[in-house]
Design a protein around this motif. Structure first.
Motif, mmCIF file in Angstrom:
data_model
loop_
_atom_site.group_PDB
_atom_site.id
_atom_site.type_symbol
_atom_site.label_atom_id
_atom_site.label_comp_id
_atom_site.label_asym_id
_atom_site.label_seq_id
_atom_site.Cartn_x
_atom_site.Cartn_y
_atom_site.Cartn_z
ATOM 1 N N LYS A 1 29.195 38.290 37.807
ATOM 2 C CA LYS A 1 29.606 38.198 39.210
ATOM 3 C C LYS A 1 30.938 38.927 39.429
ATOM 4 O O LYS A 1 31.890 38.699 38.695
ATOM 5 C CB LYS A 1 29.737 36.731 39.621
ATOM 6 N N GLY B 1 33.852 39.979 42.506
ATOM 7 C CA GLY B 1 34.331 39.567 43.821
ATOM 8 C C GLY B 1 34.798 40.736 44.660
ATOM 9 O O GLY B 1 34.692 41.900 44.260
ATOM 10 N N ASN C 1 27.410 31.647 49.511
ATOM 11 C CA ASN C 1 28.498 31.851 48.551
ATOM 12 C C ASN C 1 28.013 32.550 47.271
ATOM 13 O O ASN C 1 27.040 32.109 46.648
ATOM 14 C CB ASN C 1 29.091 30.468 48.225
ATOM 15 N N ASP D 1 29.426 32.835 44.296
ATOM 16 C CA ASP D 1 29.573 32.035 43.063
ATOM 17 C C ASP D 1 28.381 31.097 42.896
ATOM 18 O O ASP D 1 27.874 30.910 41.785
ATOM 19 C CB ASP D 1 30.855 31.194 43.113
ATOM 20 N N THR D 2 27.970 30.493 44.011
ATOM 21 C CA THR D 2 26.829 29.576 43.973
ATOM 22 C C THR D 2 25.547 30.322 43.627
ATOM 23 O O THR D 2 24.734 29.848 42.823
ATOM 24 C CB THR D 2 26.665 28.860 45.325
ATOM 25 N N THR E 1 25.312 32.972 41.883
ATOM 26 C CA THR E 1 25.421 33.290 40.460
ATOM 27 C C THR E 1 24.992 32.105 39.599
ATOM 28 O O THR E 1 24.139 32.244 38.710
ATOM 29 C CB THR E 1 26.879 33.667 40.117
ATOM 30 N N SER E 2 25.580 30.932 39.863
ATOM 31 C CA SER E 2 25.272 29.794 38.994
ATOM 32 C C SER E 2 23.831 29.329 39.180
ATOM 33 O O SER E 2 23.164 28.973 38.205
ATOM 34 C CB SER E 2 26.266 28.646 39.204
ATOM 35 N N TYR F 1 32.062 35.435 35.102
ATOM 36 C CA TYR F 1 32.743 35.469 36.388
ATOM 37 C C TYR F 1 33.957 36.388 36.263
ATOM 38 O O TYR F 1 34.962 36.018 35.627
ATOM 39 C CB TYR F 1 33.237 34.068 36.789
ATOM 40 N N LYS G 1 35.639 25.633 40.987
ATOM 41 C CA LYS G 1 35.029 26.656 40.118
ATOM 42 C C LYS G 1 34.575 26.027 38.804
ATOM 43 O O LYS G 1 33.469 26.259 38.327
ATOM 44 C CB LYS G 1 36.048 27.772 39.808
ATOM 45 N N ASN H 1 31.683 23.572 39.215
ATOM 46 C CA ASN H 1 30.494 24.393 39.361
ATOM 47 C C ASN H 1 30.006 24.895 38.002
ATOM 48 O O ASN H 1 28.807 24.873 37.697
ATOM 49 C CB ASN H 1 30.889 25.567 40.294
ATOM 50 N N CYS H 2 30.934 25.291 37.132
ATOM 51 C CA CYS H 2 30.581 25.768 35.791
ATOM 52 C C CYS H 2 29.919 24.676 34.969
ATOM 53 O O CYS H 2 28.863 24.891 34.362
ATOM 54 C CB CYS H 2 31.831 26.258 35.054
ATOM 55 N N MET I 1 35.072 33.479 31.974
ATOM 56 C CA MET I 1 35.875 33.773 33.157
ATOM 57 C C MET I 1 37.050 34.647 32.743
ATOM 58 O O MET I 1 37.776 34.305 31.803
ATOM 59 C CB MET I 1 36.419 32.487 33.779
#
Lengths: 258, 258
Positions: A8, A10, A159, A161-162, A164-165, A181, A223, A226-227, A240
């Motif tokens: 991911k 940004g 989102n 990040d979401t 991605t996960s 990330y 973050k 979420n991980c 990360m």
């Protein structure tokens, strides 16, 4: 199980032509099967403002009205995504640009209106890992932008990040998945004022410890939550750090496992 | 050989929400394997003018400078393409939106500068029929917008009719291909003032005859030349008419064969 990397990036990388080119070279060089997810960055805000569309924020969070969704679809789904795909092709990575609507890959629910009406924002509900795998098995490299759909014809801002996960969790049914990330920092830092104070490894035990010591706070808190959520749902490993973690030379980044 | 239909719609359908929805229903109902190609229409001009980008025309032909290419990538590749994909998903057609950069599907050469510099415009050079076929064999329905790439990272604005015929020619290696050119008229007309005077069938002999009689002239001339070129290169059949030719009920359109 075969390995699959989900990377991911940004807005900070996308907005700078040189950073983006440098990153795409690293990504192309990454061995094995892989997926790229990109956010949008300030480009959409910039185009919106040029089009006379005001960015609406409530409590610091962006509201995606119909006009804003159009801009996001143009900028993330068109301009950013297709230029990344063309650049990856020039690097011999056989990329394919996707929203969650394409091959019905990511279905979302429009976020319910509670105190705030976020507008056309989606919360990921379902990842079609078998459909995505057909692309991967054909040696195509999926490049997702931060747009999903509700299955009824409505695109939804989502989102990155979401995405991605959730894509990583979905693909864990078929692969040993790692997330990368890429962000501005070198990793999770012990001391926010020392950019080299990287915590190299976090697991469930050290996570609790870092939480208690207040080292993980503010923006890093959701973050990391979420991980661990992704790790508890099948993802093997999460990294990360800055983009150079994609090379073999740099080991100064944070790796998170259960 | 299995059959494959390649359907092209123009700007007039895309610009009108109701026409687009009605068309997408017909397209979804079309049996067998299929590909959709869409042009862009005036939406790009509209967005460009809102962004303060002047549309540059020379001898009535649009010049695609760098700014205009960005708008085209946003509008055709993002807004129009992804909304069509989301709408097709709602109709249970498992669509995947593509430019020629995606899976390296359509490579072009930037048009050489002669009297006119058309800017970032591509002339189709190579269609990756095997790559496109991987999507079709996975039961995905490709939806192409009018953008290709040069293989060196540059996207190129490309005529949608040409994309249609070139993709059809490429896919003829693997399928018995038919093209459906959807446009405003009911077909090739004997009398331009009588919209029902449709020439139902044109072959090489009747084509010469129609040319001699001056019935095929003006804008129809390059279209028909393009059709016979495709037929000579492997395409089985070309249909021209309004969108209702996709239903079984209407037979009032023009079919072209060798």
């Amino acid at each position: 199980m075969e390995k699959l990397s989900i990377v991911k990036i940004g807005g900070n990388i996308i907005e700078d032509e040189a950073s983006l080119s440098a990153f795409l070279k690293l990504f192309s060089g990454l061995e094995g099967k892989k997926i790229l997810v990109h956010g949008g960055g300030k480009r959409a805000t910039h185009v919106a403002s040029k089009l006379g569309i005001e960015s609406k924020m409530i409590n610091g969070r962006r509201i995606t009205d119909a006009e804003t969704l159009e801009v996001i679809t143009m900028v993330y789904g068109g301009l950013v995504n297709k230029n990344i795909v063309a650049k990856l092709q020039a690097l011999n990575t056989n990329a394919i640009g996707l929203t969650g609507a394409d091959i019905n890959s990511i279905k979302s629910d429009k976020r319910p209106v509670k105190e705030i009406d976020f507008g056309y924002v989606g919360d990921v509900k379902q990842v079609a890992h078998n459909a995505i795998n057909k692309l991967i098995q054909a040696n195509f490299t999926p490049v997702f932008c931060a747009i999903t759909h509700d299955g009824n014809g409505q695109l939804l801002n989502t989102n990155a990040d979401t995405i991605t996960s959730q894509v990583a969790v979905g693909m864990s049914e078929l692969y040993e998945t790692s997330i990368y990330y890429c962000f501005e920092l070198n990793g999770v830092l012990k001391d926010i004022n020392d950019k080299n104070s990287v915590v190299k490894h976090i697991d469930s035990d050290t996570y609790k410890d870092l939480l208690e010591k207040g080292i993980i706070a503010d923006g890093m808190l959701p973050k990391l939550e979420n991980c661990f959520d992704a790790l508890h749902n099948g993802v093997s490993k999460i990294n990360m750090g800055n983009t150079s973690m994609l090379t073999q030379e740099n080991d100064n980044f944070t790796t998170i496992t259960l």
